[in-house]
Motif scaffolding. Structure first.
Motif, short mmCIF file in Angstrom:
data_model
loop_
_atom_site.label_atom_id
_atom_site.label_comp_id
_atom_site.label_asym_id
_atom_site.label_seq_id
_atom_site.Cartn_x
_atom_site.Cartn_y
_atom_site.Cartn_z
N GLU A 233 -19.11 23.57 2.05
CA GLU A 233 -19.50 24.89 2.55
C GLU A 233 -18.26 25.75 2.76
O GLU A 233 -18.26 26.96 2.49
N ARG A 236 -17.14 26.96 -0.62
CA ARG A 236 -18.05 27.98 -1.15
C ARG A 236 -17.57 29.36 -0.68
O ARG A 236 -17.47 30.32 -1.45
N GLU A 241 -17.25 36.26 -2.93
CA GLU A 241 -18.63 36.60 -3.31
C GLU A 241 -19.06 35.87 -4.57
O GLU A 241 -20.25 35.63 -4.78
N GLY A 243 -18.50 32.83 -5.19
CA GLY A 243 -19.02 31.54 -4.74
C GLY A 243 -18.36 30.32 -5.34
O GLY A 243 -17.21 30.34 -5.79
N MET A 244 -19.11 29.23 -5.33
CA MET A 244 -18.56 27.91 -5.64
C MET A 244 -18.04 27.80 -7.07
O MET A 244 -16.96 27.26 -7.31
#
Ligand SMILES: NC(=O)C1=CN([C@@H]2O[C@H](COP(=O)(O)OP(=O)(O)OC[C@H]3O[C@@H](n4cnc5c(N)ncnc54)[C@H](O)[C@@H]3O)[C@@H](O)[C@H]2O)C=CC1
Ligand SMILES: C[N+](C)(C)CC(=O)CC(=O)[O-]
Length: 480
Positions: A233, A236, A241, A243-244
């Protein structure tokens, strides 16, 4: 009373076994402990002292009545009649096998047997056992009385009923059993710990950092992140923005660069051990192990209470466990509205409970008095409540972190919109620590104006006021 309690058998009462025993005792279980060390009783009593100081501070309600600890002379005495058995002897497979054989000779066939092993697989632990299916890994984290994670690793032929029963028991004492899907050496978490530890040993050996600098790199940075969100998490968010997937695209290639010495371990020569031990002495040698434990425990309690307030991670788990401990306010002559321990984060620079926390205690007591007459969360959701319009607190005696406090409450007036309550706060010895009083007025939450309560609530307020009117009343000088 205690004969009706459930019994856990703890085999091995060192760093880990002692803390397992404390976790069960403080959750109301009786414990029978076997450890051949002549110093075992002293060590256990010191660990229990630290646990008694720390664990109750996590909760807003008193834990169950403490169970009875019995030191026994044999494994067979420890396990007879126990409904849960936890092995915490030194990390040697031959020794663990001997201990399991003795356990099996005396324990009921289905009783779950958890092992604290940091590294062995359940199939290795249960080699040669008569009932291998009930032996599983229940790997804890130090200090077991505070940290909730238990890695539960059943072996290939596991007795699902026994392991499931064990998980229910672990949950009931506030632990978080994390079922590991397949057995591997060192389970899940110790893989990480070993990886970090290897890197740290190289950093010291290569003269890049001292033990203290390495600890600072952890505690001022990623240690805080891990405690509340873990690894994935956190990463991430690090991907922004995008993300992962973006995070992996950006930082994944670096994993192939030779930054890490992951599988290499520096040779633990006498010189390297001395270098690390000397640095550790410089860093922490001014405090004894028990003092360091107390420091660690107070910090863990404060952090976990903050997470509890946020409903996050380990704090969420503590709040859920607390729900299972909740008891309705006991109605005697007076109403026992508060029974709890003063947490470490409630104390101030004077070393005692800060004045604002007295307000919190009496506010919690008033909430309990509201719930008692039916002004509960559902009633408030329906648009009605009580507001405090006047209050008084008298500070009579110091209250310290770790002390148990009890509040008995009395209705002084309960008529129409008015609900006036008085509270006496005492310690376990019955010494008065403070008194509090609130005048509450019933309010319609839509108009935010005073209103008459629903009939059911009003009747309860009036009945309680009538019952309390015949009891000894507070002295005039104690009142608003
Ligand atoms: N220390 C740690 O940070 C952690 C240790 N563990 C695991 O917990 C287990 C115990 O480790 P520690 O408590 O650290 O070791 P420890 O050395 O502090 O305690 C072991 C205890 O077992 C006792 N013992 C020795 N032979 C025994 C026997 N035949 N029957 C009963 N007791 C016996 C010893 O007297 C000692 O008090 C190990 O399997 C270890 O891998 C798991 C998580 C963390
Ligand atoms: C060092 N250790 C492998 C024994 C650590 C653990 O097993 C868990 C912990 O408490 O760090």
């Amino acid at each position: 009373m205690s004969s009706a309690k459930k019994t856990a058998a703890i085999i091995g009462g060192g760093v880990i076994g002692g803390a397992w025993a404390a976790r069960f005792l403080l959750n109301g279980w009786d414990v029978r402990l076997f450890d051949p060390d002549p110093e075992a009783e002293r060590k256990m009593s010191e660990v229990l002292g630290n646990a008694r100081h720390a664990l109750p501070m996590l909760y807003e309600i008193a834990l169950p009545e403490e169970g009875t600890l019995t030191h026994v002379a044999t494994i067979s005495e420890a396990v007879a009649g126990a409904v849960y058995i936890q092995e915490s002897v030194p990390e040697r497979l031959d020794l663990k096998h001997k201990v399991f054989a003795k356990i099996e000779a005396s324990a009921a066939m289905k009783t779950p047997v958890g092992s604290s092993t940091s590294g062995f697989k359940p199939s290795e632990l249960s080699e040669g056992a008569k009932h291998p299916g009930r032996i599983f890994v229940a790997h804890p984290f130090n200090p077991v009385y505070l940290l909730p994670l238990i890695e539960v690793v059943p072996g290939p032929g596991a007795d699902e009923a026994a392991v499931g029963a064990a998980e229910a028991i672990l949950k009931s004492v506030g632990l978080y059993p994390l079922r590991v899907r397949a057995e591997i050496d060192a389970h899940i978490a110790d893989r990480f710990l070993e990886a970090v530890w290897r890197e740290a040993l190289w950093l010291v050996k290569d003269g890049v950092a001292t033990t203290e600098e390495i600890d600072n790199a952890i505690r001022y940075g990623f240690g805080l992140r891990w405690a509340q969100m873990g690894l994935f998490e956190t990463y991430r968010i690090a991907g922004g923005e995008a993300g992962m997937a973006h995070f992996i695209a950006q930082f994944g290639p670096a994993l192939k660069w030779p930054w890490t010495k992951l599988m290499d371990v520096p040779e633990l020569t006498d010189d390297l051990i001395k270098q690390i031990a000397d640095q550790s002495d410089t860093q922490s040698g001014a405090l004894t192990i028990r003092e360091l434990e107390r420091l660690r425990d107070n910090n863990l309690v404060a952090m976990m209470r903050a997470l509890k307030q946020q409903g996050a991670a380990a704090g969420k788990l503590i709040a859920e466990h607390e729900e299972t401990l909740a008891r309705p306010a006991a109605e005697g002559a007076l109403v026992r509205t508060i029974d709890r321990t003063v947490p470490v984060d409630w104390t101030d620079y004077n070393g005692h409970m800060n004045e604002s926390r007295y307000g919190q205690v009496f506010s919690d007591a008033a909430d309990a008095m509201m719930r008692l007459v039916g002004a509960d969360p559902a009633y408030i959701e329906s648009g009605k409540s009580y507001f405090t319009v006047d209050s008084r607190i008298r500070y009579l005696n110091e209250t310290l972190a770790g002390q148990r406090i009890l509040v008995d409450s009395q209705v002084l007036e309960g008529k129409g919109k008015k609900y006036r309550v008085f509270h006496r706060m005492k310690n376990e010895a019955g010494e008065e620590l403070a008194t509090g009083e609130q005048l509450m007025i019933h309010v319609d939450l839509t108009t935010r104006r005073s209103s008459v309560p629903d009939d059911a609530v009003l009747q309860k307020v009036e009945a309680l006021a009538a019952a309390h009117a015949v009891l000894p009343q507070p002295d005039e000088r104690e009142l608003l």
